[in-house]
Each structure stands twice: as C-alpha cells, then as structure tokens.
Design an enzyme around this catalytic site. Sequence first.
Site, PDB file in Angstrom:
ATOM      1  N   ASP A  91       0.810  -1.218   0.000  1.00 53.72           N
ATOM      2  CA  ASP A  91       0.000   0.000   0.000  1.00 53.72           C
ATOM      3  C   ASP A  91       0.839   1.262   0.000  1.00 53.72           C
ATOM      4  O   ASP A  91       2.044   1.223   0.154  1.00 53.72           O
ATOM      5  CB  ASP A  91      -0.828   0.037   1.284  1.00 53.72           C
ATOM      6  CG  ASP A  91      -2.031  -0.866   1.203  1.00 53.72           C
ATOM      7  OD1 ASP A  91      -2.355  -1.305   0.096  1.00 53.72           O
ATOM      8  OD2 ASP A  91      -2.618  -1.137   2.263  1.00 53.72           O
TER       9      ASP A  91
ATOM     10  N   LYS B 294      -3.319   3.939  -3.221  1.00 55.25           N
ATOM     11  CA  LYS B 294      -3.660   5.171  -3.932  1.00 55.25           C
ATOM     12  C   LYS B 294      -2.408   6.016  -4.026  1.00 55.25           C
ATOM     13  O   LYS B 294      -1.675   6.155  -3.076  1.00 55.25           O
ATOM     14  CB  LYS B 294      -4.704   5.947  -3.130  1.00 55.25           C
ATOM     15  CG  LYS B 294      -5.978   6.200  -3.900  1.00 55.25           C
ATOM     16  CD  LYS B 294      -6.899   7.084  -3.127  1.00 55.25           C
ATOM     17  CE  LYS B 294      -7.541   6.354  -1.967  1.00 55.25           C
ATOM     18  NZ  LYS B 294      -8.521   7.137  -1.242  1.00 55.25           N
TER      19      LYS B 294
ATOM     20  N   MET C 149      -7.565   9.115   9.544  1.00 57.51           N
ATOM     21  CA  MET C 149      -8.220   9.513   8.291  1.00 57.51           C
ATOM     22  C   MET C 149      -9.147  10.703   8.521  1.00 57.51           C
ATOM     23  O   MET C 149     -10.226  10.751   7.921  1.00 57.51           O
ATOM     24  CB  MET C 149      -9.012   8.336   7.694  1.00 57.51           C
ATOM     25  CG  MET C 149      -8.178   7.094   7.505  1.00 57.51           C
ATOM     26  SD  MET C 149      -9.151   5.672   6.965  1.00 57.51           S
ATOM     27  CE  MET C 149      -9.842   5.089   8.501  1.00 57.51           C
TER      28      MET C 149
ATOM     29  N   GLY D 168       0.422  -0.351   5.910  1.00 53.75           N
ATOM     30  CA  GLY D 168       0.980   0.610   6.855  1.00 53.75           C
ATOM     31  C   GLY D 168       0.466   0.302   8.260  1.00 53.75           C
ATOM     32  O   GLY D 168      -0.656  -0.185   8.437  1.00 53.75           O
ATOM     33  N   GLY D 169       1.295   0.555   9.268  1.00 54.83           N
ATOM     34  CA  GLY D 169       0.874   0.352  10.651  1.00 54.83           C
ATOM     35  C   GLY D 169       0.575  -1.097  10.937  1.00 54.83           C
ATOM     36  O   GLY D 169       1.355  -1.987  10.639  1.00 54.83           O
ATOM     37  N   ASP D 170      -0.608  -1.358  11.464  1.00 54.22           N
ATOM     38  CA  ASP D 170      -1.053  -2.717  11.766  1.00 54.22           C
ATOM     39  C   ASP D 170      -2.141  -3.110  10.759  1.00 54.22           C
ATOM     40  O   ASP D 170      -2.992  -2.289  10.416  1.00 54.22           O
ATOM     41  CB  ASP D 170      -1.624  -2.766  13.190  1.00 54.22           C
ATOM     42  CG  ASP D 170      -2.124  -4.148  13.515  1.00 54.22           C
ATOM     43  OD1 ASP D 170      -1.307  -4.955  14.006  1.00 54.22           O
ATOM     44  OD2 ASP D 170      -3.318  -4.429  13.266  1.00 54.22           O
TER      45      ASP D 170
ATOM     46  N   THR E 102       1.153   0.194  15.027  1.00 51.94           N
ATOM     47  CA  THR E 102       0.171   1.082  14.417  1.00 51.94           C
ATOM     48  C   THR E 102       0.549   2.542  14.632  1.00 51.94           C
ATOM     49  O   THR E 102       1.155   2.893  15.651  1.00 51.94           O
ATOM     50  CB  THR E 102      -1.225   0.794  14.991  1.00 51.94           C
ATOM     51  OG1 THR E 102      -2.130   1.776  14.484  1.00 51.94           O
ATOM     52  CG2 THR E 102      -1.246   0.862  16.517  1.00 51.94           C
TER      53      THR E 102
END
Length: 804
Positions: free
Chosen positions: A338, A360, A473, A391-393, A421
């Site tokens: 990602d 994206k 987000m 990304g993160g968890d 995360t």
Amino acid sequence: MKIIVGSRGSKLAVVQTNWLLEELRKANPEVDFELKIIKTKGDKIQHKALDKIGDKGIFTKELEDALLSGEIDMAVHSMKDMPSALPDGLTLSVPPMREDPRDVLLTPHKISAIQELPENAVIGTGSKRRIYQLKNIRKDFEVVGIRGNIDTRIRKMKEQGLDGIILAAAGLKRIGVYESGDYTCLPLDPCQFVSAPAQGILAVEIREDNETVKALMESVSNPVTKAQMTAERQFLISLNGSCHIPIGAYCNVEGEKLTLYGLFGNEDGTILYKGQTEGAMGEEAKMGDRLAKELKEMVEAKIKPGTVYLAGGGCGDKGLITVKAMEKLKTCDALVYDALVNEEFLKWTKPECEKIYVGKRAANHALPQDEINALLIRLGREGKNVVRLKGGDPYVFGRGGEEGEELYDAGVPFEVIPGITSVIGGLAYAGIPITHRDCVSSFQVVTGHLKSEESELDWPVLAKSKGTIVFLMGVKNLEKITGELMKNGMDKNTPAAVVHRASTPYQRVVEGTLETIYGIATEARITAPSLIVVGDVVTKREKLRFFDSKPLFGKNIVVTRSREQSSKMVAQIAELGGNAIEYPTIKIEPIPENVDALAENFGSLDRYSHIIFTSTNGVEIFFDALKASGRDTRALGSIHVTAIGSATAALLAEQGITADFVPKKYVGEELVDGLMPLLTETSRVLIPRSKNARIYVVEELRKVCPVDEYQIYETVREDNTDVDVAEMLKNKEIDYITFTSSTTVQYFVEKIGSENVDDTKNAKCVSIGPVTSDKMKELGLTVDVQAEVYTIAGMIEAILNMEK
Ligand code: SAH
C-alpha cells in the site's frame, strides 16, 4: 533507399542477420541494406550468471532504443531473447523462413540415437526445459549447467569431459558446426523433445508505423513460419512466461493441419506437463492460448497453495517493522503493498519477487478491495508465498480482516503479522504517549472518515470520554470533528494536536486546543496522512519529544556516492534525524574484455606469489568470474593475499580467505612500504583493480618484480536514479548536497544539467576535501563548507556545525 538493420555483435547474431540481409537483398535489389552492430547490456555482463541479471530484455533493450530513436530501421534478435511484451511503438514483423527448429545433442561419442549414450552420461545444458525433458528420456542422465556461446559450450564440453551438450540446431547450422563432422549431431524430434517457442525463427522488430519496412519483410516472409510463430509465441504470452519457468512449444504444420505441442511446469521442475492441441491454418493464436490455459490449469491444480502473510509494516520509520515481517519480506515470491508503506522495504525482497502496488497514489485510484482479494487468492493458488504489507497494523483500519476472511473462503492459508500502528507508534514519535498515569487511563481510536451528514459516530458519548481520542483519516473533517466534540460538551480548552507523517523525515506536528487546532492546522497546511489526537497527553510532548528535535531533523541531504558505497553515510544522516536522498552519480561497471583476459589465468594462478585486492568491487568481480569459470577459492592456492581496506578484507573473509596483509591506511605509499620487504625478483604480483586507479603502486612494485595489472572495472556515470534532484533544487526542497570525490561533482553536474547549476545555490554544497572543492569551483558550484577531516564523518561534522 537505405535501410539500416541493427544486430548484436556476437558471431551468431551477425551471421543470422547477414543471412536475412542476403534474403532481403535478393528480393529487393534496388534497396541498400546496411548492417549496424549495437552492444547490449547482456553482451557487457556475460561473466555473471544470467539468472542473477534478471529476466529477458537484456539482449534487446539497446537495439529497441536505437529503433525508437530512428538510428536503425529494423532490429534482428533471436526469438529466445525477446520479452513477451514489446515497448510501445514497436512490433514484430512477419518472420522470414524458419531455420531448423529442433534441439540437437552434440556429442563426442559415435552413436546414432540419444538413448545409446553410456550409462550415467553427463550432459551439459542451462535450460530448465531441456533438463526436465532429458530426465524424461533417461533417469540416469546427469545434467550439469553450462553457459556461453556455442564455441564456449563446445570448449567446456571438452574440458569437462561431458558426454554431450544440447544446443539449438539453428545456431549450429548457421555457424557451420552442424555440417563440419567434428562431432556427432543428433537432432531431437521437436514433437517429442519440445523446443523453445519459436526456436530457429528470427525476430525482426520494427516501428509499428513503418510501412516501408513492413512491406520489405513481407517480401521474404514465409506463411508456415508465420503460423508457427503465432501459435508458439501466443502460448508463451498466455503463460506470461519468464526464463525461470520451463516452457516449450512447437507447432507442426502438415498442409492445412496444425498440431501445437506445449510444455509447461513450475519453477523447481517438480511438476511438468506436456500437451497438444490441433487446429487449422488461421487458428494459430487461439490454439496457443487454449493450450496455455489448459496446461496452466493442470500445473496450478497440482501446486500446493502458498501462504499469504497479512503483515504490518509499521507506521513509517523502516526500523518499526517486526523481525517476522522482515524475514517474510526477504523470502516472499510476491509482495502486495500500500501507499503508507516505507519504500525501503521493497529493496529487501529477492530480485525475482513480484512487487505489486495496490494503493492510492496521486491521481491514481487504488485497486478496488475485491480486486485485491482476488489478486491475493490468485497468487496464493499459484503456490507463491505472499506478503500483503500494510501501513501500521493490518487490522487497524486496514481491511486486513476482510482479506483474511476471503482467503479463508478460498482455502488459501494465511497468517497475520501485527505491526506498530500509527495510533500508538506515530504518536510516540511525536512525543505524545497514548496513555499517562498523570492524566488518562483509557484511549479510543476512531475513524475520522465520515461518510455522510448523520455519521455513525456517537458524538455525545465521545465528547464525554475521559481518555485520549485518536482520529485516523480525519484531517479533511477536522473542523467537523472538533466542532461536534465541543457542541456535545467537551471543554474547548482540551489540548489537541495533529501529527502529519509521523516517524518519517516529513513529520510535522501542530499543537493547540479543541477550539484552536483547526485554524492552526489549516494555517500550517497540514494534509493527510495525519493523526488527530485529543486529550491532556498532548501536553507531554514538551518533554517527551525525541524525534523531531534531532539536530538534522527535516533536513534533506543529497548523497551522490555510488549506491553500493552510500549506505554508511545514509545511516549516519538518518541517525541524526536527517533525510538522506540517495542520488548516486557514479557506479562501478566491469570491463568484460579485461575480466575475460584475467579469467584466462585462472587455471594457472600458482604462477603468482602475491595478489592484491584494492576494493570490494575487485573482490566481487574476481570471484564472480572465478565461479563462472567453474572454479573456486582453491584456485588461489597459497598465494599471499593483500586487501586494501577493512571492507575488502571482510568480503574476502566471506570467500573463506583471510588476508595476509591489510595496510593500516589506504594510501598507495603505505601499501608499497608494507609489501616491498616481502617481494623478491622471483615474485610475481597480480592486481585486478579499477581502470581509474593511480599508476603509482604498479610502477613502484614493478621496480622489484613483474606485476600483472588487470583493469577489470571502471567508474562510470550512474544514470539510473529515482529522484529528480534538479526539480527538487528548483523547488528549494534540498538543504545540503554532499560531494565525496571530484568524479561525483562532474557527474552530478552532468546529471542535473549544466544549465541548472545555478539552482544549487538553493542548497548548501558540502565538499569532502580540497581536490573535490577545486572541481566544484571549476564547474560553477559554491563550496559552502569543506570538511576539516577528509572523511564522511568529517562531512557530517561540517553539516552539524552549519546547523548550530
Ligand atoms: N493500519 C494503519 C492505519 C490505516 S488508516 C495503522 O495501523 O496505522 C490510514 C490512516 O492512518 C491515515 O489516514 C492516517 O490517519 C493514519 N496514519 C497512518 N500512518 C500514519 C503516519 N505515519 N502519520 C500520521 N498518520 C498516519
């Protein structure tokens, strides 16, 4: 009219291109056809094993470039070198008449069929397709790898006492070996021992819009060859074939009736299927596609599915990935990743790992979730071990759950590798602890991606919560989020912060209160990806920030050394919080002629009393060539070994060699002083080294004994870089540019373009020492600072001083 026809320079390539030129001239006497030789990457690096270099295309790229630029009008290749996809604007013309499509056993034995070879016969070939088919003929055959052109292979057969080698008949016939009678040549029936797709057909690549050349090729084309080529190549294309997988195809034509024979297996050769399909003239492409699908299905059904690892990559800093995820990255066959993933991770994968980006980026839309699911299932079913890196968890707003469920339903095994995360790790890098005994005993993680007016969030409950709240987000909805919280009763003076790209060199943190944070973040133009954090823990940043307070934090520092050499400097910059931008200006390239000349000595290295390795590059190229010649470290016997530099000594140690002498400092004088007492006039010294090295050492040692110097590599300009430094300089995005030698200065200017030299004034230019500084001034660069000690550490010191 003049038509320029490009070809590689190898003997076989020239012979077959000349054959085509003769055919063309016969059919078109009014046209002037001219041969032009073009060297390809594959010609330059022959001493490396092909599978180390990677896939096809290495024998075609330079020819294709010449075709696209109009330097040549046609490019003639061997079909086996052609990648299945051609660059835009190019196409294959109709083929000329096929040479013999068969494989041949070339053997010193006087026999009349391959079955008559002695028991446990040893046969040389490098192709997987041939290996598996040989084993099918007789289990006792022993196969050894062999590479090189026809002459080299025949030589190796003699040297190694092989019972035979398998070669393409076409090549043998073209260079006259087949008829020479020196060896027994036994052709193998291509319907039984299936040849490589389109073997013996010349691939003539042309510009798509070049009607003249198209017409000229029609004049020498052959309809049977054309049908065969279409069927066999379609088979290859439909299988998406690479040279790591055994693939064979041969189309037999009898009048109007076509029979396509195909061969397909898995990478390690444990599964192999042969099939055939029939059709009529005109159905070639359909036949190729049909047979490919059939065999692919059979192979896939046999393959045990691979495991998909739903893994977290951590929130930014590449060190924040788990050991388990790192190990899986290093061994996986496919990586699906990602946007939020650190790009460094891609470099950890094996060269043949398939890397698929599904996130994206800029204007590109992300791959829809159901397509990602389907992709993971497909890769797993192909038997691949897949890392699905997020990304993160993977489970924190990462849709990892959905992917796991889909894999479960499809029967593809999966495991989850949790990650750090951003919710916790990202805040930590901003100096904000998610909980703290002084102020909170709980936290909530909430999506700030609000779909509609009446979003599903329960604002009254959120507003009453006593713990830390982190919104992911959410930047786009920051005004609404803070507004709703206040409206529902949260104190407007509650501390709040927004953290952009946490734990990366681009981290930015703005602080305020519920009431002010929207204005502050807007003013600072904070965009996604960012974390919004609300709660008293924000005030702890004052003492707990450790990352964005480092001395070089946020500084963009260009490193111009070669890719191989830059890692230490990059690590030091990162340690100080800086962002090293790798912009290699130089690279090391072997000089094949000289490597070959060196290799001639490998059988008699005991003539030498001393060998000097002056760099890790020298060691690498030397041992690659030694291995390619079928020898190993023992060839060095008891030679006295000198290594210059601890890295060189360390690389030798990897080869099992402890250097006898490592000069303390690397200056020629120190080497000569240390070595001189050990030499007598009966000594003989071998130095495989760089073309750019000083002559001093060789001159001095020659005063005592013979010295054989082989210039096996040189420093050339590195053109392959993924950052546009010229553009970044224009946009004032660079703080420092570091130069570690005058060559880096020269090539840096060439790369950014001399017209852009003035833009370097937007950054500070750092020099390692006086020679480099002189070059900088000569080329119009300002020397903002020169290191006091002429080392990498000295340069870093100089930068730190400027920051004070
Ligand atoms: N699985 C991820 C979150 C994916 S949702 C994790 O565990 O971190 C994507 C959101 O995560 C972004 O919009 C942003 O809010 C947040 N995010 C992820 N990485 C971030 C980072 N380095 N800095 C700030 N926010 C980040």
